[in-house]
Design a protein around this motif. Structure first.
Motif, PDB file in Angstrom:
ATOM      1  N   UNK A  58       0.874  -1.287  -0.071  1.00 25.65           N
ATOM      2  CA  UNK A  58      -0.256  -0.096   0.377  1.00 25.65           C
ATOM      3  C   UNK A  58       0.775   1.479   0.034  1.00 25.65           C
ATOM      4  N   UNK A  59       1.678   1.393   1.014  1.00 24.84           N
ATOM      5  CA  UNK A  59       2.563   2.277   0.747  1.00 24.84           C
ATOM      6  C   UNK A  59       3.795   2.551  -0.487  1.00 24.84           C
ATOM      7  N   UNK A  60       3.907   0.937  -1.062  1.00 24.15           N
ATOM      8  CA  UNK A  60       4.474   1.547  -2.180  1.00 24.15           C
ATOM      9  C   UNK A  60       3.197   1.973  -3.735  1.00 24.15           C
ATOM     10  N   UNK A  61       2.254   2.159  -3.546  1.00 20.28           N
ATOM     11  CA  UNK A  61       1.379   2.495  -4.782  1.00 20.28           C
ATOM     12  C   UNK A  61       0.820   3.652  -4.449  1.00 20.28           C
ATOM     13  N   UNK A  62       1.455   4.498  -2.780  1.00 17.56           N
ATOM     14  CA  UNK A  62       1.056   5.559  -2.231  1.00 17.56           C
ATOM     15  C   UNK A  62       1.912   6.193  -2.892  1.00 17.56           C
ATOM     16  N   UNK A  63       3.037   6.183  -3.000  1.00 25.51           N
ATOM     17  CA  UNK A  63       3.824   6.821  -2.613  1.00 25.51           C
ATOM     18  C   UNK A  63       4.139   6.839  -4.920  1.00 25.51           C
ATOM     19  N   UNK A  64       4.143   5.986  -5.101  1.00 26.08           N
ATOM     20  CA  UNK A  64       3.303   5.826  -7.378  1.00 26.08           C
ATOM     21  C   UNK A  64       2.270   6.309  -7.839  1.00 26.08           C
ATOM     22  N   UNK A  65       1.704   7.054  -6.603  1.00 24.99           N
ATOM     23  CA  UNK A  65       0.699   7.542  -7.200  1.00 24.99           C
ATOM     24  C   UNK A  65      -0.549   6.344  -7.868  1.00 24.99           C
ATOM     25  N   UNK A  66      -0.608   5.711  -7.465  1.00 26.58           N
ATOM     26  CA  UNK A  66      -1.580   4.036  -8.232  1.00 26.58           C
ATOM     27  C   UNK A  66      -1.909   3.506  -6.664  1.00 26.58           C
ATOM     28  N   UNK A  67      -2.947   4.783  -6.102  1.00 23.89           N
ATOM     29  CA  UNK A  67      -3.580   4.218  -5.324  1.00 23.89           C
ATOM     30  C   UNK A  67      -4.299   3.131  -5.345  1.00 23.89           C
ATOM     31  N   UNK A 111       6.943   0.010 -16.126  1.00 27.63           N
ATOM     32  CA  UNK A 111       5.592   1.406 -16.688  1.00 27.63           C
ATOM     33  C   UNK A 111       6.118   2.833 -16.088  1.00 27.63           C
ATOM     34  N   UNK A 112       5.816   2.524 -14.909  1.00 28.33           N
ATOM     35  CA  UNK A 112       6.037   3.797 -14.180  1.00 28.33           C
ATOM     36  C   UNK A 112       7.142   4.110 -13.406  1.00 28.33           C
ATOM     37  N   UNK A 113       8.405   2.757 -13.750  1.00 31.60           N
ATOM     38  CA  UNK A 113       9.531   2.989 -13.481  1.00 31.60           C
ATOM     39  C   UNK A 113      10.408   3.820 -14.049  1.00 31.60           C
ATOM     40  N   UNK A 114       9.901   3.431 -15.880  1.00 32.39           N
ATOM     41  CA  UNK A 114      10.885   3.608 -16.326  1.00 32.39           C
ATOM     42  C   UNK A 114      10.657   5.332 -17.379  1.00 32.39           C
ATOM     43  N   UNK A 115       9.620   5.901 -15.974  1.00 32.15           N
ATOM     44  CA  UNK A 115       9.215   6.528 -16.542  1.00 32.15           C
ATOM     45  C   UNK A 115      10.292   7.832 -16.100  1.00 32.15           C
ATOM     46  N   UNK A 116      11.164   7.329 -15.026  1.00 36.06           N
ATOM     47  CA  UNK A 116      11.364   8.872 -14.724  1.00 36.06           C
ATOM     48  C   UNK A 116      12.943   8.192 -14.296  1.00 36.06           C
ATOM     49  N   UNK A 117      14.105   8.986 -14.363  1.00 38.18           N
ATOM     50  CA  UNK A 117      15.222   8.331 -13.308  1.00 38.18           C
ATOM     51  C   UNK A 117      15.371   8.199 -12.380  1.00 38.18           C
ATOM     52  N   UNK A 118      16.122   6.938 -11.816  1.00 36.26           N
ATOM     53  CA  UNK A 118      16.852   6.456 -10.469  1.00 36.26           C
ATOM     54  C   UNK A 118      16.455   7.498  -9.402  1.00 36.26           C
ATOM     55  N   UNK A 119      17.592   8.664  -9.456  1.00 36.59           N
ATOM     56  CA  UNK A 119      17.884   9.859  -8.687  1.00 36.59           C
ATOM     57  C   UNK A 119      16.247   9.768  -8.199  1.00 36.59           C
ATOM     58  N   UNK A 120      15.385  10.142  -9.046  1.00 35.32           N
ATOM     59  CA  UNK A 120      14.045  11.479  -8.855  1.00 35.32           C
ATOM     60  C   UNK A 120      13.480   9.562  -8.033  1.00 35.32           C
ATOM     61  N   UNK A 121      13.549   8.451  -8.160  1.00 33.83           N
ATOM     62  CA  UNK A 121      13.165   7.388  -7.624  1.00 33.83           C
ATOM     63  C   UNK A 121      13.400   6.971  -6.395  1.00 33.83           C
ATOM     64  N   UNK A 122      14.943   7.249  -6.073  1.00 28.55           N
ATOM     65  CA  UNK A 122      15.154   7.590  -4.852  1.00 28.55           C
ATOM     66  C   UNK A 122      14.769   8.582  -3.620  1.00 28.55           C
ATOM     67  N   UNK A 123      14.842   9.725  -4.359  1.00 28.56           N
ATOM     68  CA  UNK A 123      14.347  10.817  -3.271  1.00 28.56           C
ATOM     69  C   UNK A 123      13.056  10.230  -2.874  1.00 28.56           C
ATOM     70  N   UNK A 124      12.209  10.238  -4.050  1.00 33.07           N
ATOM     71  CA  UNK A 124      10.436   9.385  -4.240  1.00 33.07           C
ATOM     72  C   UNK A 124      10.806   8.285  -2.435  1.00 33.07           C
ATOM     73  N   UNK A 125      11.909   7.763  -2.524  1.00 33.94           N
ATOM     74  CA  UNK A 125      11.497   6.768  -1.604  1.00 33.94           C
ATOM     75  C   UNK A 125      12.213   6.766  -0.590  1.00 33.94           C
ATOM     76  N   UNK A 126      12.978   7.843   0.279  1.00 39.90           N
ATOM     77  CA  UNK A 126      13.838   8.259   0.845  1.00 39.90           C
ATOM     78  C   UNK A 126      12.956   8.432   2.156  1.00 39.90           C
TER      79      UNK A 126
END
Length: 415
Positions: free
Chosen positions: A274-283, A310-325
């Motif tokens: 559920x947390x993952x879905x919230x972070x990716x804006x796909x609740x 398809x969601x992860x491919x849309x942004x850079x690794x650094x972007x996702x690291x900042x999202x998950x931090x």
């Protein structure tokens, strides 16, 4: 000389209090080469044990020649598992060399070897023969398949044991070819098993005053490491397959491709999903009946992983690291070696040690993984050159005279 358990405990306690390491005062006679054995004895050396590495004068440990890369003739491979050791070059084919090793065994607490079973018995250096003159000796044999049995005489190599033991059958891309793990994990794990077994045998010797024989082998190590995959087969008759970076029983749990690299993410519970879905804006995915439980997610793995990819491919690794931090989610980048050794936590944990090698100059090695509140565990001395400590060992430990040492050199027993 057999130490009483009281004296042994006192000696080890004093070693810890003086900061010399928990195994200070313990001597290891190291007859191993390549990786599993040298890794074991290096770990013991990090803990303060004195490690005497016996090498063939004709070239030494085979890994001295495993390269490139080489640093002024010394292989980087050899440097990785041979710190905190003294090298003595002994020709075991000569009678004098075998007698020299017997003398060292009498002065040692532990002998570690990784010859093909029966080889050292032919040299008069097997456990049963040494046991009669050195009953205190802990004798650890590391083999490919065990000291007895239908395959015991076969040579043991990491990738072969990993193949026979099932690891290659479950490693690699789904429906792809078998893949070797990037480092020799079967060898390294066997070295860790051997290290733990030796520590346990030292404790037992403190109680009994007697040594024993320890048998470790690559195949048994690998089978023991099958963990949940082995249990799935033994208890549910479920044959294993390759999953790439994904997990057989947890979804999502894999490396996802980003715009410029990869990020590994795991959701081992419904809450984490559920947390993952919230972070990716796909609740909405968290409420989808196809993905409500882990069982559902495993069943519908392909659909869910396609959505997430398809969601992860849309942004850079650094972007996702900042999202998950600071999200509480398990995540991390797939790092290069440069990124590994620049990682702030790796630097904080002091996982790189610098030392001065007698031939190369300054070198860097990966440090011990375990920290102790009292008693040191550290990289103290650089890997030795071939036979670098021959004179020191013969004169200080065996107390041979210069005349005897020179005679052994002339007879090509040592070099």
């Amino acid at each position: 000389m057999i130490l009483s358990s009281t004296l042994a405990r006192k000696r080890l306690k004093n070693a810890i209090l003086t900061g010399k390491g928990p195994l200070s005062g313990i001597r290891i006679l190291d007859l191993t080469r390549i990786l599993a054995g040298p890794f074991c004895t290096m770990v013991l050396g990090d803990l303060g044990a004195e490690v005497i590495k016996v090498e063939n004068p004709g070239g030494g440990d085979e890994t001295r020649n495993w390269g490139p890369p080489f640093l002024k003739g010394e292989s980087a491979y050899f440097l990785c598992v041979n710190r905190n050791k003294k090298s003595i070059a002994i020709n075991m084919k000569e009678h004098g060399g075998r007698e020299l090793i017997k003398d060292l065994a009498l002065k040692s607490d532990v002998l570690v070897e990784n010859f093909i079973p029966g080889k050292l018995d032919k040299f008069g250096l097997g456990y049963e023969e040494l046991k009669s003159s050195a009953p205190h000796l802990i004798y650890c044999s590391i083999t490919g398949y065990g000291s007895s049995g239908p395959c015991s005489s076969e040579a043991g190599f990491d990738v072969i044991a990993a193949s026979v033991g099932g690891l290659l059958g479950i490693t690699g891309p789904e429906n792809g070819e078998p893949c070797k793990v990037g480092v020799a994990v079967t060898d390294l794990s066997t070295g860790l098993y051997a290290h733990g077994a030796i520590m346990a045998a030292l404790i037992q010797r403190m109680k009994t005053g007697l040594g024993q024989k320890i048998d470790c082998d690559l195949l048994s190590t690998q089978v023991s490491l099958l963990a949940n995959i082995g249990s799935n087969y033994l208890n549910a008759n479920q044959e294993a397959k390759r999953w790439g970076t994904a997990h057989e029983s947890i979804v999502p749990y894999k490396a996802f491709k980003t715009k410029d690299g990869y990020i590994t993410v795991g959701a081992a519970s419904n809450k984490q999903f559920k947390t993952l879905c919230q972070l990716l804006n796909v609740e909405n995915l968290a409420e989808d009946v196809m993905f409500l439980t882990n069982k559902d997610r495993v069943k519908n793995r392909q659909v869910l992983e396609a959505e997430l990819s398809s969601i992860f491919c849309s942004e850079t690794t650094d972007h996702w690291l900042s999202v998950f931090k600071e999200s509480g989610m398990p995540y991390g980048p797939v790092n290069t070696m440069e990124e590994v050794f620049k990682h702030p936590q790796v630097l904080h944990n002091k996982m790189v040690a610098e030392m001065v090698h007698s031939h190369i100059g300054k070198i860097r090695v990966t440090g011990p993984a375990v920290k102790y509140s009292t008693g040191s565990n550290e990289a103290r001395s650089p890997p030795p050159t071939l036979g670098e400590h021959t004179n020191e060992v013969l004169s200080s430990i065996l107390q041979y005279s210069n005349e005897k040492i020179n005679r052994l050199r002339a007879l090509k027993v040592v070099s």
